[in-house]
Design a protein around this motif. Structure first.
Motif, PDB file in Angstrom:
ATOM      1  N   UNK A   1     -10.042  13.575   0.589  1.00 48.90           N
ATOM      2  CA  UNK A   1      -9.897  13.230   2.000  1.00 48.90           C
ATOM      3  C   UNK A   1     -10.486  11.861   2.315  1.00 48.90           C
ATOM      4  N   UNK A   2     -11.535  11.526   1.577  1.00 41.88           N
ATOM      5  CA  UNK A   2     -12.084  10.180   1.710  1.00 41.88           C
ATOM      6  C   UNK A   2     -11.064   9.174   1.174  1.00 41.88           C
ATOM      7  N   UNK A   3     -10.485   9.548   0.057  1.00 38.84           N
ATOM      8  CA  UNK A   3      -9.471   8.717  -0.578  1.00 38.84           C
ATOM      9  C   UNK A   3      -8.296   8.505   0.378  1.00 38.84           C
TER      10      UNK A   3
ATOM     11  N   UNK B   1      -6.770   4.890   2.573  1.00 36.60           N
ATOM     12  CA  UNK B   1      -5.401   4.384   2.501  1.00 36.60           C
ATOM     13  C   UNK B   1      -5.006   3.534   3.694  1.00 36.60           C
ATOM     14  N   UNK B   2      -5.738   3.668   4.770  1.00 33.30           N
ATOM     15  CA  UNK B   2      -5.449   2.862   5.955  1.00 33.30           C
ATOM     16  C   UNK B   2      -5.496   1.373   5.657  1.00 33.30           C
ATOM     17  N   UNK B   3      -6.250   1.018   4.617  1.00 30.80           N
ATOM     18  CA  UNK B   3      -6.371  -0.394   4.267  1.00 30.80           C
ATOM     19  C   UNK B   3      -5.097  -0.915   3.619  1.00 30.80           C
TER      20      UNK B   3
END
Lengths: 131, 193
Positions: free
Chosen positions: B8-10, B14-16
């Motif tokens: 979930x952190x990963x 992804x927004x980047x």
């Protein structure tokens, strides 16, 4: 013996165009192959080949002109080629032509791998697919 | 392949990157067809890499569709999974996440290690071996030839991450990167003579 024709379509699944001609022995599978029931779809083609090799026994030309197929289809295509090899071993005259999109190394390599697996001499030709 | 991996952190990171498609939820064949059309349309400008992305996407997404162990009990008991397609300057990134049986984890990791140890020719041999040998059981079908095909098409290593949720279930993440086609041989047709 009757021809087998299936009109390709692209909906939820991608059905390839199939034209198997019992009079001329010229057959073509083209388009894209990603099917709901891959085994069933290709087993109809294999059954047609088996019937042809028993009833007609004339030369067979198989032209593959696929632009996309999934791994499940690749397994079934191998089964189709095996049926053709079987006919050749029994004395039938078989010609297999593999047309691959000119920018698609993967589909070209598939033909090389099929040759290794079946012992068939598959002729390879690049083509420019229409979009 | 460590167990501390936080999907979930990963996912949040992804927004980047430029996300082309991101979906979490029930997966059906109809939905998959819609996604595949969407991806094709978005990749029209990069035909060669686009075909690879499409083909890899189909294998990865159908794996989720067939093998996810998470089921949505509302409606028609669809399989649940996550599918993400993102891009950076240099590559396309495909990510799928779904529940598997913890029992399958070791085999999946082993398959992944074999795949990543092989070069293209080796992968083709391995694929032929898997295609020529009868399937031992349904469970390993997708984990076999599909993963090998993905590595061949992507021309890249595959990344498998598994997080154990319980003795029964683990979360399986597959990441595959595909190089964009470099516009090296394109002639500038707009140039005046």
């Amino acid at each position: 013996m009757e021809d087998l024709e299936i009109k390709g379509e692209s909906g939820v699944y991608f059905i390839p165009n199939v034209k198997l001609n019992a009079q001329t022995g010229i057959c073509e599978i083209s388009g894209e192959s990603y099917l709901e029931d891959t085994d069933e779809f290709y087993s109809n083609i294999i059954k047609w080949i088996e019937q042809y090799t028993q009833e007609v026994r004339k030369p067979l030309v198989f032209n593959f002109k696929l632009t996309y197929f999934n791994t499940s289809s690749s397994r079934s295509i191998l089964d189709v080629l095996r049926a053709l090899k079987k006919y050749e071993k029994e004395g039938g005259q078989v010609e297999v032509n593999w047309y691959y999109p000119e920018d698609d190394d993967g589909i070209a390599e598939e033909a090389e791998d099929y040759m290794k697996d079946t012992g068939l001499d598959i002729k390879m030709y690049p083509f420019e697919p229409e979009f | 392949m460590n167990n501390d991996f936080d999907f979930f952190q990963y996912y949040a990171q992804l927004n980047h990157e430029q996300v082309m498609l991101s979906y979490k939820g029930p997966i059906t064949d109809v939905l998959l067809a819609e996604f595949s059309r969407d991806i094709r349309q978005k990749l029209q400008g990069d035909q060669k890499a686009g075909k690879k992305v499409f083909s890899v996407f189909m294998e990865m997404a159908t794996n989720v569709l067939y093998y996810s162990k998470e089921i949505n009990y509302f409606g028609s008991r669809d399989k649940v999974g996550t599918i993400v397609v993102a891009q950076t300057d240099k590559e396309y990134k495909l990510i799928t996440g779904n529940m598997i049986y913890t029992d399958s984890a070791a085999k999946l990791i082993e398959r992944c290690q074999i795949i990543n140890s092989l070069d293209r020719e080796g992968l083709r041999e391995y694929k032929r071996y898997l295609r020529n040998n009868p399937i031992e059981n349904e469970e390993s079908r997708g984990a076999g030839i599909g993963l090998v095909q993905v590595a061949i098409t992507a021309d890249n290593n595959i990344e498998v991450k598994i997080k154990k949720i319980s003795d029964t279930y683990s979360f399986f993440v597959l990441v595959v990167n595909i190089q964009k086609t470099l516009p090296n041989n394109t002639n500038d047709t707009t140039q005046n003579s």
